[in-house]
Scaffold this motif. Structure first.
Motif, PDB file in Angstrom:
ATOM      1  N   ARG A   1       0.790  -1.222   0.000  1.00  0.00           N
ATOM      2  CA  ARG A   1       0.000   0.000   0.000  1.00  0.00           C
ATOM      3  C   ARG A   1       0.825   1.275   0.000  1.00  0.00           C
ATOM      4  O   ARG A   1       0.284   2.351  -0.248  1.00  0.00           O
ATOM      5  CB  ARG A   1      -0.928  -0.001   1.219  1.00  0.00           C
ATOM      6  N   THR A   2       2.117   1.176   0.279  1.00  0.00           N
ATOM      7  CA  THR A   2       2.955   2.381   0.248  1.00  0.00           C
ATOM      8  C   THR A   2       3.682   2.534  -1.083  1.00  0.00           C
ATOM      9  O   THR A   2       4.424   3.503  -1.260  1.00  0.00           O
ATOM     10  CB  THR A   2       3.985   2.333   1.382  1.00  0.00           C
ATOM     11  N   SER A   3       3.486   1.612  -2.009  1.00  0.00           N
ATOM     12  CA  SER A   3       4.174   1.684  -3.297  1.00  0.00           C
ATOM     13  C   SER A   3       3.611   2.827  -4.140  1.00  0.00           C
ATOM     14  O   SER A   3       2.485   3.301  -3.931  1.00  0.00           O
ATOM     15  CB  SER A   3       4.030   0.365  -4.046  1.00  0.00           C
ATOM     16  N   ARG A   4       4.401   3.251  -5.106  1.00  0.00           N
ATOM     17  CA  ARG A   4       4.001   4.408  -5.905  1.00  0.00           C
ATOM     18  C   ARG A   4       2.719   4.163  -6.701  1.00  0.00           C
ATOM     19  O   ARG A   4       1.839   5.023  -6.757  1.00  0.00           O
ATOM     20  CB  ARG A   4       5.140   4.772  -6.869  1.00  0.00           C
ATOM     21  N   LEU A   5       2.627   3.004  -7.344  1.00  0.00           N
ATOM     22  CA  LEU A   5       1.449   2.749  -8.167  1.00  0.00           C
ATOM     23  C   LEU A   5       0.189   2.625  -7.314  1.00  0.00           C
ATOM     24  O   LEU A   5      -0.873   3.106  -7.700  1.00  0.00           O
ATOM     25  CB  LEU A   5       1.651   1.488  -9.011  1.00  0.00           C
ATOM     26  N   TYR A   6       0.288   1.982  -6.179  1.00  0.00           N
ATOM     27  CA  TYR A   6      -0.895   1.840  -5.307  1.00  0.00           C
ATOM     28  C   TYR A   6      -1.344   3.211  -4.804  1.00  0.00           C
ATOM     29  O   TYR A   6      -2.542   3.534  -4.842  1.00  0.00           O
ATOM     30  CB  TYR A   6      -0.594   0.913  -4.139  1.00  0.00           C
TER      31      TYR A   6
ATOM     32  N   VAL B   1      -6.662  -3.545 -12.122  1.00  0.00           N
ATOM     33  CA  VAL B   1      -8.097  -3.691 -12.365  1.00  0.00           C
ATOM     34  C   VAL B   1      -8.722  -2.301 -12.244  1.00  0.00           C
ATOM     35  O   VAL B   1      -8.676  -1.693 -11.161  1.00  0.00           O
ATOM     36  CB  VAL B   1      -8.743  -4.656 -11.358  1.00  0.00           C
ATOM     37  N   PRO B   2      -9.279  -1.749 -13.324  1.00  0.00           N
ATOM     38  CA  PRO B   2      -9.886  -0.407 -13.248  1.00  0.00           C
ATOM     39  C   PRO B   2     -11.068  -0.386 -12.281  1.00  0.00           C
ATOM     40  O   PRO B   2     -11.797  -1.356 -12.137  1.00  0.00           O
ATOM     41  CB  PRO B   2     -10.352  -0.148 -14.688  1.00  0.00           C
ATOM     42  N   ARG B   3     -11.232   0.770 -11.634  1.00  0.00           N
ATOM     43  CA  ARG B   3     -12.388   0.987 -10.762  1.00  0.00           C
ATOM     44  C   ARG B   3     -13.517   1.620 -11.594  1.00  0.00           C
ATOM     45  O   ARG B   3     -13.308   2.650 -12.223  1.00  0.00           O
ATOM     46  CB  ARG B   3     -12.011   1.920  -9.605  1.00  0.00           C
ATOM     47  N   HIS B   4     -14.683   0.985 -11.604  1.00  0.00           N
ATOM     48  CA  HIS B   4     -15.814   1.513 -12.366  1.00  0.00           C
ATOM     49  C   HIS B   4     -16.153   2.936 -11.900  1.00  0.00           C
ATOM     50  O   HIS B   4     -16.162   3.205 -10.696  1.00  0.00           O
ATOM     51  CB  HIS B   4     -17.036   0.605 -12.169  1.00  0.00           C
ATOM     52  N   PRO B   5     -16.369   3.868 -12.813  1.00  0.00           N
ATOM     53  CA  PRO B   5     -16.545   3.732 -14.262  1.00  0.00           C
ATOM     54  C   PRO B   5     -15.273   3.999 -15.065  1.00  0.00           C
ATOM     55  O   PRO B   5     -15.357   4.221 -16.278  1.00  0.00           O
ATOM     56  CB  PRO B   5     -17.592   4.806 -14.557  1.00  0.00           C
ATOM     57  N   HIS B   6     -14.112   3.981 -14.421  1.00  0.00           N
ATOM     58  CA  HIS B   6     -12.877   4.293 -15.139  1.00  0.00           C
ATOM     59  C   HIS B   6     -12.483   3.138 -16.047  1.00  0.00           C
ATOM     60  O   HIS B   6     -12.864   1.989 -15.838  1.00  0.00           O
ATOM     61  CB  HIS B   6     -11.765   4.616 -14.142  1.00  0.00           C
ATOM     62  N   THR B   7     -11.696   3.464 -17.058  1.00  0.00           N
ATOM     63  CA  THR B   7     -11.369   2.502 -18.108  1.00  0.00           C
ATOM     64  C   THR B   7      -9.923   2.047 -18.009  1.00  0.00           C
ATOM     65  O   THR B   7      -9.100   2.665 -17.318  1.00  0.00           O
ATOM     66  CB  THR B   7     -11.581   3.132 -19.493  1.00  0.00           C
ATOM     67  N   ALA B   8      -9.618   0.984 -18.736  1.00  0.00           N
ATOM     68  CA  ALA B   8      -8.242   0.499 -18.817  1.00  0.00           C
ATOM     69  C   ALA B   8      -7.332   1.564 -19.415  1.00  0.00           C
ATOM     70  O   ALA B   8      -6.171   1.690 -19.018  1.00  0.00           O
ATOM     71  CB  ALA B   8      -8.187  -0.772 -19.649  1.00  0.00           C
ATOM     72  N   ALA B   9      -7.855   2.335 -20.359  1.00  0.00           N
ATOM     73  CA  ALA B   9      -7.052   3.394 -20.981  1.00  0.00           C
ATOM     74  C   ALA B   9      -6.641   4.445 -19.952  1.00  0.00           C
ATOM     75  O   ALA B   9      -5.494   4.936 -19.961  1.00  0.00           O
ATOM     76  CB  ALA B   9      -7.830   4.035 -22.123  1.00  0.00           C
ATOM     77  N   GLU B  10      -7.545   4.803 -19.049  1.00  0.00           N
ATOM     78  CA  GLU B  10      -7.209   5.774 -18.005  1.00  0.00           C
ATOM     79  C   GLU B  10      -6.147   5.212 -17.060  1.00  0.00           C
ATOM     80  O   GLU B  10      -5.224   5.913 -16.644  1.00  0.00           O
ATOM     81  CB  GLU B  10      -8.461   6.144 -17.212  1.00  0.00           C
ATOM     82  N   VAL B  11      -6.295   3.936 -16.726  1.00  0.00           N
ATOM     83  CA  VAL B  11      -5.316   3.292 -15.851  1.00  0.00           C
ATOM     84  C   VAL B  11      -3.944   3.255 -16.533  1.00  0.00           C
ATOM     85  O   VAL B  11      -2.921   3.555 -15.919  1.00  0.00           O
ATOM     86  CB  VAL B  11      -5.779   1.868 -15.477  1.00  0.00           C
ATOM     87  N   GLU B  12      -3.937   2.876 -17.808  1.00  0.00           N
ATOM     88  CA  GLU B  12      -2.675   2.841 -18.556  1.00  0.00           C
ATOM     89  C   GLU B  12      -1.976   4.196 -18.514  1.00  0.00           C
ATOM     90  O   GLU B  12      -0.779   4.295 -18.265  1.00  0.00           O
ATOM     91  CB  GLU B  12      -2.958   2.482 -20.013  1.00  0.00           C
ATOM     92  N   LYS B  13      -2.720   5.230 -18.795  1.00  0.00           N
ATOM     93  CA  LYS B  13      -2.149   6.580 -18.834  1.00  0.00           C
ATOM     94  C   LYS B  13      -1.505   6.926 -17.492  1.00  0.00           C
ATOM     95  O   LYS B  13      -0.380   7.465 -17.436  1.00  0.00           O
ATOM     96  CB  LYS B  13      -3.233   7.594 -19.186  1.00  0.00           C
TER      97      LYS B  13
ATOM     98  N   GLN C   1      18.266   4.556 -14.732  1.00  0.00           N
ATOM     99  CA  GLN C   1      18.710   4.112 -16.059  1.00  0.00           C
ATOM    100  C   GLN C   1      17.981   2.849 -16.501  1.00  0.00           C
ATOM    101  O   GLN C   1      17.603   2.707 -17.671  1.00  0.00           O
ATOM    102  CB  GLN C   1      20.213   3.869 -16.049  1.00  0.00           C
ATOM    103  N   ALA C   2      17.780   1.922 -15.580  1.00  0.00           N
ATOM    104  CA  ALA C   2      17.053   0.700 -15.918  1.00  0.00           C
ATOM    105  C   ALA C   2      15.624   1.025 -16.337  1.00  0.00           C
ATOM    106  O   ALA C   2      15.106   0.467 -17.319  1.00  0.00           O
ATOM    107  CB  ALA C   2      17.051  -0.263 -14.733  1.00  0.00           C
ATOM    108  N   ALA C   3      14.982   1.932 -15.608  1.00  0.00           N
ATOM    109  CA  ALA C   3      13.618   2.339 -15.958  1.00  0.00           C
ATOM    110  C   ALA C   3      13.586   3.016 -17.325  1.00  0.00           C
ATOM    111  O   ALA C   3      12.707   2.733 -18.153  1.00  0.00           O
ATOM    112  CB  ALA C   3      13.050   3.259 -14.888  1.00  0.00           C
ATOM    113  N   ALA C   4      14.538   3.898 -17.573  1.00  0.00           N
ATOM    114  CA  ALA C   4      14.566   4.616 -18.848  1.00  0.00           C
ATOM    115  C   ALA C   4      14.862   3.683 -20.016  1.00  0.00           C
ATOM    116  O   ALA C   4      14.330   3.861 -21.118  1.00  0.00           O
ATOM    117  CB  ALA C   4      15.618   5.729 -18.789  1.00  0.00           C
TER     118      ALA C   4
ATOM    119  N   GLU D   1       3.673   7.423 -13.997  1.00  0.00           N
ATOM    120  CA  GLU D   1       4.566   7.001 -12.924  1.00  0.00           C
ATOM    121  C   GLU D   1       5.874   6.434 -13.468  1.00  0.00           C
ATOM    122  O   GLU D   1       6.948   6.655 -12.906  1.00  0.00           O
ATOM    123  CB  GLU D   1       3.881   5.965 -12.030  1.00  0.00           C
ATOM    124  N   LEU D   2       5.787   5.680 -14.569  1.00  0.00           N
ATOM    125  CA  LEU D   2       7.011   5.131 -15.168  1.00  0.00           C
ATOM    126  C   LEU D   2       7.895   6.244 -15.706  1.00  0.00           C
ATOM    127  O   LEU D   2       9.130   6.177 -15.588  1.00  0.00           O
ATOM    128  CB  LEU D   2       6.652   4.150 -16.292  1.00  0.00           C
ATOM    129  N   ALA D   3       7.289   7.254 -16.296  1.00  0.00           N
ATOM    130  CA  ALA D   3       8.067   8.387 -16.811  1.00  0.00           C
ATOM    131  C   ALA D   3       8.775   9.113 -15.670  1.00  0.00           C
ATOM    132  O   ALA D   3       9.935   9.530 -15.808  1.00  0.00           O
ATOM    133  CB  ALA D   3       7.151   9.349 -17.574  1.00  0.00           C
TER     134      ALA D   3
END
Length: 496
Positions: free
Chosen positions: A352-357, A389-401, A475-478, A406-408
């Motif tokens: 729960r403390t991770s960046r994506l969560y 897993v997207p939370r309704h009503p959000h979409t997979a596209a919103e989650v991807e973005k 560097q690994a992320a980039a 975060e990766l950037a």
């Protein structure tokens, strides 16, 4: 924040002290005793006197990655078959049973051949099927179900199990320390005298297992398709259980040939951890395993996955909640980048403390869950996978973005020293906790000896992680978490 940091360091220190006390003041590198039999079998022993028990792991360095188009799924099917007993275990009268087994194999092989050529049923196939069913029914009188499991249980054994991965196959049990010879007898007998009874019925069991784990499970279905798309050449693309069209044509002769060739001492690592004497264990293993022929070394996989030259995308339609998986090719152990990805995994997706969560679940409320993992195995270059897993009503596209944002950030900004030390500490604590268990320690040693080629990988891990800098992570992320290197699989609700 200072209190949390001090607590994490206290947990790490406590775990470290508990572990070092448990191994009687020696480091793990000093504690492991290593032996090798003349037939190539390798034995690793860690003596621990904490309780009068020991754990045994047998790792055979052959898995799904070593299969070809002629026998995909055979390693997993063999895992099932090797619980069926031997010439002495699992039978009431092997001399009489053997004649019946030979007749069953003859009819089964004829039926398989007919089905393979005809690609369907025929009157001749129906007659053979009826004959096979009658023979199998007659055979039941000789079978003692799960006899090895019963023997282990009656002698205090727990955790008797096995697993097949793409990289290896392992057989596991924990026993009272005075049952070492029983273990050596049963496991050596399984290696040299395995009898593949109930083969045709067990093949049907595997078919049903595949339907449950992949065809009827949205997560399994999405993962299977993701791997098949991400890997164009390397056999990591194939499911461990085999494709649906593979399993019906795994013949008894193919299965036996694969077993006799590779399930042998030259490909085997045995690790024992617990209340055992190393020299006595070596003599016991030599006595029971030493005369088994070496077998054939498992050849390395020569297929090399070519660099990905652009994003791959696929959609899977299924009656389930939408979800998305994003996979990036990466190097594997013992490369420096693989250590960096262990840290990236913790930074982005561990708890729960991770960046994506924090970003996707807590702050933006775009997803109900998000996780990261390295898949599908580790002997060859693999994938870093983000699942959400997207939370309704959000979409997979919103989650991807939101994931890509975060990766950037990870690729552009070095991780703060405090955050980096926090995930290092958690990695260290997790590893030390695993080392406290005999079963986990035995499994870790046999795993790294088989996959990395040296069990000492585990002893060097903390130092290697400590040497990975914030710039190494960036560097690994980039380098690897970029659009041209990713495969995206989206599950959408509905019919295809």
């Amino acid at each position: 924040m200072k209190v949390k940091r001090l607590f994490s360091l206290w947990v790490a220190l406590t775990a470290a002290l508990a572990f070092h006390a448990h191994v009687e003041g020696q480091t793990l590198a000093e504690k492991v005793r290593e032996f090798q039999l003349n037939n190539g079998l390798r034995l690793l022993v860690v003596e621990r006197r904490g309780s009068p028990t020991f754990s045994a792991h047998i790792a055979i360095g052959v898995g799904a990655v070593h299969e070809t188009s002629r026998n995909r799924g055979v390693a997993h099917l063999l895992e099932h078959m090797l619980f069926k007993g031997t010439k002495t275990v699992g039978t009431k009268d092997y001399r009489r049973e053997r004649r019946l087994l030979e007749e069953i194999e003859k009819i089964g092989a004829a039926l398989d051949e007919l089905r393979f050529r005809a690609q369907g049923e025929s009157p001749e196939a129906a007659a053979l099927k009826d004959r096979l069913a009658a023979l199998q029914e007659e055979h039941k009188q000789f079978v003692v179900k799960d006899e090895a499991a019963r023997i282990y249980a009656e002698n205090g054994g727990v955790g008797f199990n096995a697993y097949t991965s793409r990289d290896l196959t392992a057989y596991i049990v924990s026993l009272p320390s005075n049952k070492l010879e029983l273990w050596a007898f049963l496991e050596s007998d399984r290696m040299k005298n395995a009898v593949f009874r109930e083969f045709y019925t067990e093949r049907e069991v595997v078919m049903e297992e595949r339907r449950r784990a992949y065809d009827s499970d949205p997560q399994g279905l999405l993962m299977e398709n993701l791997l098949a798309a991400a890997f164009a050449v390397h056999p990591y693309r194939n499911p461990i259980i085999g494709w649906e069209s593979d399993i019906p044509f795994l013949t008894l002769s193919k299965t036996r040939d694969f077993h006799d060739k590779y399930y042998a001492p030259v490909n085997t690592v045995i690790s024992l951890a617990g209340d055992v004497d190393a020299e006595a264990a070596y003599r016991m293993v030599e006595r029971y395993f030493g005369a088994i022929p070496p077998g054939t070394p498992v050849p390395p996989v020569v297929a090399v996955e070519p660099p990905q030259r652009g994003e791959k995308r696929l959609e899977i339609h299924f009656d389930a909640e939408p979800r998305v998986m994003i996979a990036f090719h990466k190097p594997t152990l013992p490369s420096r980048e693989d250590y960096a990805f262990d840290l990236i995994d913790m930074i982005l997706g561990d708890g729960r403390t991770s960046r994506l969560y924090r970003s996707l679940v807590v702050e933006k409320r775009l997803a109900t869950s998000v996780s990261t993992s390295t898949l599908p195995a580790s002997r060859y270059p693999n994938l870093f996978v983000i699942s959400a897993v997207p939370r309704h009503p959000h979409t997979a596209a919103e989650v991807e973005k939101a994931v890509y944002e975060e990766l950037a950030r990870l690729a552009a900004e070095p991780v703060a020293a405090e955050e980096l030390e926090k995930v290092r500490t958690r990695l260290r604590v997790d590893r030390l906790r695993r080392l406290k268990s005999n079963q986990s320690l035995a499994g870790m040693l046999s795993y790294f000896q088989t996959v990395a080629g040296d069990w000492r990988y585990a002893t060097r891990y903390d130092d290697e992680i400590a040497a990975i800098s914030a710039e190494d992570v960036r560097q690994a992320a980039a380098t690897y978490l970029r659009g041209g290197n990713r495969t995206v699989a989206v599950l959408k609700r509905g019919a295809p």
